[in-house]
Design a protein around this motif. Structure first.
Motif, mmCIF file in Angstrom:
data_model
loop_
_atom_site.group_PDB
_atom_site.id
_atom_site.type_symbol
_atom_site.label_atom_id
_atom_site.label_comp_id
_atom_site.label_asym_id
_atom_site.label_seq_id
_atom_site.Cartn_x
_atom_site.Cartn_y
_atom_site.Cartn_z
ATOM 1 N N GLU A 40 0.859 -1.202 -0.068
ATOM 2 C CA GLU A 40 -0.007 0.205 0.021
ATOM 3 C C GLU A 40 0.754 1.131 -0.136
ATOM 4 O OE1 GLU A 40 -2.855 2.012 3.241
ATOM 5 O OE2 GLU A 40 -3.268 -0.042 3.006
ATOM 6 N N ARG A 41 1.913 1.061 0.716
ATOM 7 C CA ARG A 41 2.910 2.479 0.804
ATOM 8 C C ARG A 41 3.632 2.688 -0.300
ATOM 9 N NH1 ARG A 41 5.417 6.293 0.657
ATOM 10 N NH2 ARG A 41 5.755 7.726 2.252
ATOM 11 N N THR A 98 3.178 1.651 -3.283
ATOM 12 C CA THR A 98 2.369 2.194 -4.445
ATOM 13 C C THR A 98 2.433 3.660 -4.524
ATOM 14 O OG1 THR A 98 0.697 0.398 -4.383
ATOM 15 C CG2 THR A 98 0.137 2.327 -5.367
ATOM 16 N N ARG A 99 2.472 4.309 -3.268
ATOM 17 C CA ARG A 99 2.734 5.782 -3.409
ATOM 18 C C ARG A 99 3.933 6.180 -3.731
ATOM 19 N NH1 ARG A 99 1.085 7.346 2.619
ATOM 20 N NH2 ARG A 99 2.546 9.205 1.920
ATOM 21 N N SER A 100 5.090 5.508 -3.571
ATOM 22 C CA SER A 100 6.391 6.117 -3.932
ATOM 23 C C SER A 100 6.833 5.610 -5.237
ATOM 24 C CB SER A 100 7.316 5.185 -2.937
ATOM 25 O OG SER A 100 7.465 5.688 -1.838
ATOM 26 N N THR A 140 4.548 5.188 -7.708
ATOM 27 C CA THR A 140 3.243 5.890 -8.433
ATOM 28 C C THR A 140 2.768 4.798 -9.599
ATOM 29 O OG1 THR A 140 4.913 6.766 -10.284
ATOM 30 C CG2 THR A 140 4.347 8.085 -8.362
ATOM 31 N N THR A 152 0.569 0.779 -8.997
ATOM 32 C CA THR A 152 0.012 -0.329 -8.181
ATOM 33 C C THR A 152 0.991 -1.234 -8.106
ATOM 34 O OG1 THR A 152 -2.152 0.369 -9.083
ATOM 35 C CG2 THR A 152 -2.059 -1.440 -7.769
ATOM 36 N N ASP A 191 7.868 5.457 7.150
ATOM 37 C CA ASP A 191 6.307 6.085 7.397
ATOM 38 C C ASP A 191 5.855 5.733 8.834
ATOM 39 O OD1 ASP A 191 3.148 5.859 6.990
ATOM 40 O OD2 ASP A 191 3.836 7.283 5.413
#
Length: 324
Positions: free
Chosen positions: A51-52, A54-56, A58, A60, A276
């Motif tokens: 989940e985290r 995915t943010r880094s 960009t 999925t 995080d």
């Protein structure tokens, strides 16, 4: 001379292609292969990280469960995958150390994987049923030696980390409690709670709720430092079994041959996740200890992985631990 020029041009072209590929990576979703069913500790850790990440990245990051044969099916799938960075393995001491000693595998648990990062570590806690009279670890060892013909120690199954810990306990204490195998840690703990089994090396994540409720007695955590989630439980060093370290640590790997810049890109996504505060809290709630930043590197995982193989393979071989 001509051949040298052709080779230089080829090498330069290849290097430029790899650099361009790495700079654009990832351009599609990335799969993290969990070699166990959904809902277990490895699956939960993978989903928190995905989940985290995915943010880094960009893109999925998907979790794919590929269970069976003690984790060898999922791990083998990654070992055989294209070295493009889109198939990532998450595994632990069982899949990447113990399995290499007890299975005849079509891949090498060390050489066929490119390390990315050490993610988390979950030491074990030695617990007993409440009816055991020993109040501390030294008394427990004396009790086991005095009752070794009837003392029992549970495992989550043949070849599991709890089995290896049980065998190691026999060796270092020079005792022979009877080892009893179960189909998983949950039924093993259930029989400790019910008083049918005396001892169990359980992962801290699943042992601590039972310890806190007073349903079992904890003697020591199998790590160099106390757990932040249970600072009242002494370490094995403090309790009288110095150096008895065993943790179900998790790491992430890629197939061998993935370009180094891609490994670095994934490592960055993992380390950002581990920094995080939300991820750290969720992992802490699972009883997971996050390794120091210097151990989160590919080389940190490689060094730890090799040390664990060197430590546990002789123990497993000497005990004749096999798949049942």
């Amino acid at each position: 001379m001509k051949n040298r020029i052709v080779f230089s041009v080829f090498a330069c072209t290849l290097g430029c292609a790899i650099t361009a590929f790495a700079q654009n990576y990832p351009t599609r979703s990335v799969s993290v292969v969990v070699p166990f069913p959904a809902g277990g500790p490895t699956d939960t850790i993978a989903r928190i990280m995905a989940e985290r990440m995915t943010r880094s990245l960009t893109q999925t990051v998907l979790v794919e469960n590929s269970a069976g044969a003690g984790g060898t099916i999922g791990a083998g799938k990654v070992a055989r995958a294209a070295p493009d960075g889109y198939t990532v393995a998450i595994g632990h001491i069982g899949t990447h150390v113990i399995n290499g000693a007890i299975y005849q595998l079509p891949y090498d648990v060390f050489k066929d994987f490119a390390p990315v990062a050490l993610v988390a570590s979950n030491p074990q806690v030695l617990v007993s049923k409440n009816a055991v009279a020993a109040k501390d670890l030294k008394e427990l060892i004396a009790w086991v030696k005095a009752n070794e013909k009837k003392a029992t120690i549970a495992t989550g199954g043949s070849g599991t980390p709890s089995h290896v810990s049980g065998v190691y306990f026999q060796k270092v204490t020079n005792s022979q409690p009877q080892i009893v195998h179960y189909r998983g840690g949950a039924p093993a703990m259930q029989d400790v709670l019910g008083g049918q089994i005396d001892l169990f090396f359980d992962q801290a994540a699943t042992a601590l709720p039972q310890v806190r409720s007073g349903k079992v007695r904890a003697y020591a955590v199998t790590a160099k430092s106390r757990l932040s989630a249970a600072p009242e439980i002494p370490t094995v060093d403090e309790a009288g079994l110095a150096g008895f370290y065993m943790a179900v640590w998790h790491g992430m790997w890629l197939p061998n041959g993935v370009p180094a810049p891609v490994v670095t890109r994934l490592n960055t996504a993992i380390t950002e996740a581990l920094a995080d505060s939300g991820v750290r809290q969720r992992l802490a709630e699972l009883g997971q200890e996050i390794p120091p930043r210097e151990q989160q590197t590919p080389e940190g995982l490689r060094t730890h992985h090799k040390a664990e193989i060197d430590k546990w393979t002789p123990v497993i071989k000497a005990a004749g631990i096999k798949v049942e």
